[in-house]
Scaffold this motif. Sequence first.
Motif, PDB file in Angstrom:
ATOM      1  N   MET A  61       0.789  -1.225   0.000  1.00  0.00           N
ATOM      2  CA  MET A  61       0.000   0.000   0.000  1.00  0.00           C
ATOM      3  C   MET A  61       0.826   1.283   0.000  1.00  0.00           C
ATOM      4  N   MET A  62       2.109   1.223   0.264  1.00  0.00           N
ATOM      5  CA  MET A  62       2.945   2.408   0.198  1.00  0.00           C
ATOM      6  C   MET A  62       3.098   2.831  -1.265  1.00  0.00           C
ATOM      7  N   ALA A  63       3.136   4.137  -1.486  1.00  0.00           N
ATOM      8  CA  ALA A  63       3.107   4.665  -2.848  1.00  0.00           C
ATOM      9  C   ALA A  63       4.230   4.117  -3.717  1.00  0.00           C
ATOM     10  N   ASP A  64       5.447   4.041  -3.164  1.00  0.00           N
ATOM     11  CA  ASP A  64       6.570   3.590  -3.980  1.00  0.00           C
ATOM     12  C   ASP A  64       6.550   2.089  -4.233  1.00  0.00           C
ATOM     13  N   GLN A  65       5.644   1.365  -3.563  1.00  0.00           N
ATOM     14  CA  GLN A  65       5.451  -0.052  -3.841  1.00  0.00           C
ATOM     15  C   GLN A  65       4.321  -0.275  -4.845  1.00  0.00           C
ATOM     16  N   MET A  66       3.417   0.705  -4.940  1.00  0.00           N
ATOM     17  CA  MET A  66       2.295   0.604  -5.868  1.00  0.00           C
ATOM     18  C   MET A  66       2.662   1.110  -7.258  1.00  0.00           C
ATOM     19  N   PHE A 112       7.223  13.578  -3.194  1.00  0.00           N
ATOM     20  CA  PHE A 112       8.451  12.807  -3.320  1.00  0.00           C
ATOM     21  C   PHE A 112       9.358  13.074  -2.129  1.00  0.00           C
ATOM     22  N   GLU A 113      10.149  12.085  -1.759  1.00  0.00           N
ATOM     23  CA  GLU A 113      11.115  12.220  -0.678  1.00  0.00           C
ATOM     24  C   GLU A 113      12.516  12.136  -1.252  1.00  0.00           C
ATOM     25  N   ASP A 114      13.369  13.114  -0.912  1.00  0.00           N
ATOM     26  CA  ASP A 114      14.743  13.030  -1.388  1.00  0.00           C
ATOM     27  C   ASP A 114      15.535  12.097  -0.487  1.00  0.00           C
ATOM     28  N   LYS A 115      16.523  11.438  -1.085  1.00  0.00           N
ATOM     29  CA  LYS A 115      17.295  10.424  -0.366  1.00  0.00           C
ATOM     30  C   LYS A 115      18.270  11.045   0.622  1.00  0.00           C
ATOM     31  N   ARG A 116      18.782  12.230   0.303  1.00  0.00           N
ATOM     32  CA  ARG A 116      19.850  12.807   1.108  1.00  0.00           C
ATOM     33  C   ARG A 116      19.358  13.341   2.448  1.00  0.00           C
ATOM     34  N   THR A 117      18.213  14.040   2.471  1.00  0.00           N
ATOM     35  CA  THR A 117      17.752  14.671   3.717  1.00  0.00           C
ATOM     36  C   THR A 117      16.410  14.147   4.209  1.00  0.00           C
ATOM     37  N   GLY A 118      15.694  13.373   3.383  1.00  0.00           N
ATOM     38  CA  GLY A 118      14.378  12.890   3.786  1.00  0.00           C
ATOM     39  C   GLY A 118      13.297  13.942   3.716  1.00  0.00           C
ATOM     40  N   THR A 119      13.565  15.055   3.049  1.00  0.00           N
ATOM     41  CA  THR A 119      12.560  16.106   2.872  1.00  0.00           C
ATOM     42  C   THR A 119      11.487  15.635   1.904  1.00  0.00           C
ATOM     43  N   TRP A 120      10.248  16.071   2.131  1.00  0.00           N
ATOM     44  CA  TRP A 120       9.135  15.753   1.234  1.00  0.00           C
ATOM     45  C   TRP A 120       8.852  16.942   0.331  1.00  0.00           C
ATOM     46  N   TRP A 121       8.691  16.667  -0.975  1.00  0.00           N
ATOM     47  CA  TRP A 121       8.545  17.694  -2.006  1.00  0.00           C
ATOM     48  C   TRP A 121       7.218  17.515  -2.743  1.00  0.00           C
ATOM     49  N   GLU A 137      18.408  11.706  -5.351  1.00  0.00           N
ATOM     50  CA  GLU A 137      17.436  10.721  -5.812  1.00  0.00           C
ATOM     51  C   GLU A 137      16.134  10.940  -5.057  1.00  0.00           C
ATOM     52  N   PHE A 138      15.017  10.641  -5.718  1.00  0.00           N
ATOM     53  CA  PHE A 138      13.713  10.862  -5.128  1.00  0.00           C
ATOM     54  C   PHE A 138      12.871   9.594  -5.247  1.00  0.00           C
ATOM     55  N   ARG A 139      12.014   9.398  -4.260  1.00  0.00           N
ATOM     56  CA  ARG A 139      11.049   8.298  -4.333  1.00  0.00           C
ATOM     57  C   ARG A 139       9.669   8.844  -4.021  1.00  0.00           C
ATOM     58  N   LEU A 140       8.668   8.225  -4.630  1.00  0.00           N
ATOM     59  CA  LEU A 140       7.280   8.605  -4.375  1.00  0.00           C
ATOM     60  C   LEU A 140       6.903   8.149  -2.976  1.00  0.00           C
ATOM     61  N   VAL A 141       6.423   9.080  -2.146  1.00  0.00           N
ATOM     62  CA  VAL A 141       6.124   8.733  -0.760  1.00  0.00           C
ATOM     63  C   VAL A 141       4.630   8.764  -0.463  1.00  0.00           C
ATOM     64  N   GLY A 142       3.854   9.480  -1.283  1.00  0.00           N
ATOM     65  CA  GLY A 142       2.413   9.580  -1.035  1.00  0.00           C
ATOM     66  C   GLY A 142       1.870  10.821  -1.688  1.00  0.00           C
TER      67      GLY A 142
END
Length: 407
Positions: free
Chosen positions: A108-113, A205-214, A192-197
């Motif tokens: 159910m997590m966005a980056d898994q869907m 999106f969440e960046d890999k370096r700081t965990g900020t959500w964009w 790098e970015f991943r879809l978080v929700g």
Amino acid sequence: MNRASRIWLFVGVLLLLVLLESARVYFIMPFPGSQLGLNEPESSGLGRVKLAYWLHHNAGWLRIIGLLILVYPAYQLVAKPSRAWHRYVVVGLLLIYGGVFYMINREMMADQMFLQPIHKRVVPMSQNQIPLDKLVLGFESVGQATAYPIQLIGYHHQVRDTVGGQPIMVTYCTVCRTGRVFSPLVDGQADEFRLVGMDHFNAMFEDKRTGTWWRQATGEAVIGPLRGKAVAELTARQMTLREWAKEYPNTRVLQADSTFAEEFKGMKNYERGLSKGSLTRRDSASWKPKSWVIGVERAGFAKAYDWNQLQKKRILNDVLGGAPILLTLASDSVSFGVWSRRLGVKTLTFHYANRRLTDQETGSIWTWRGQCIDGALKGQKLSSIPQAHQEFWHSWRSFHPNTTKAN
């Protein structure tokens, strides 16, 4: 601690663990009541996105504490049950929690869907297999052009590429109908970015370096160490692959990864507004939440133009932020452009009749691309307005709260 207390402790802590996992996905996915409009006030205390962010970054130690608390009552109820069915209940509840944990974190997590391409292929037109009538986001840099079909990036949500030596991040949110291309450089460093929700129904999106959500629609950092910053948006244009290839015959085209054939099939009708999903289907009437608009931003001013009106009139003359602009629609009724009506010291006014676009001042004939092909101004070209996007009205209104509606 008596047996009844151990039972209540076990059940209570396990329930809290289930709620922890559920809350992590609830506040950042489109469940009933989970998303706020941009102008709605946050509830007292932590806002929903702030709460989701806190849970996301603290879930690990919360789980460990919860599971450690469970060890003693679980052992007592399994090893020394007063009734035989107690141990089966404990094991059953733990299995239920395991199932919830797996479903939420692996399904159910966005980056898994919505997964990234496994076999990314970007090929020249001579090898292209994407139908020419498909909508694409087109991007050009230093003479190299690439087209990204919406059917593909709408599923992936983001695709990383390099065009003309420039690294880019091509993004799309189907719930907002927002296609954006960004530079993946944050403070000068590639990330790098991943879809978080999602937040306010827009992809995050969440960046890999700081965990900020964009936020995808604007490129702004919503929450985290870099909150308030923004990644640079790059100019992309939406049109059919046929029209893009006419403008850039040497364009490359992103191809479908066969791994996701079923997912792409489900996106087949989205680009034309025929999706069956309540979050992604189009409102055919004007100025409804899911109506299509062209949002244009210039010099701090924002305005929305009704797609139905553009389809009816084929062109729209207007003024935005003191600048005269022109919206045009191609003969395919889906490709569009937004241009400045200023040409040197002249301000042109355009008319469309008998399938011809002409300017009132000289009677010259123009294409929908802002190019003059006949008349006194032959060879001239209008300047494009880069911040122009087709999207759902609810999205443009949310992220441009001071926008005006074109008459």
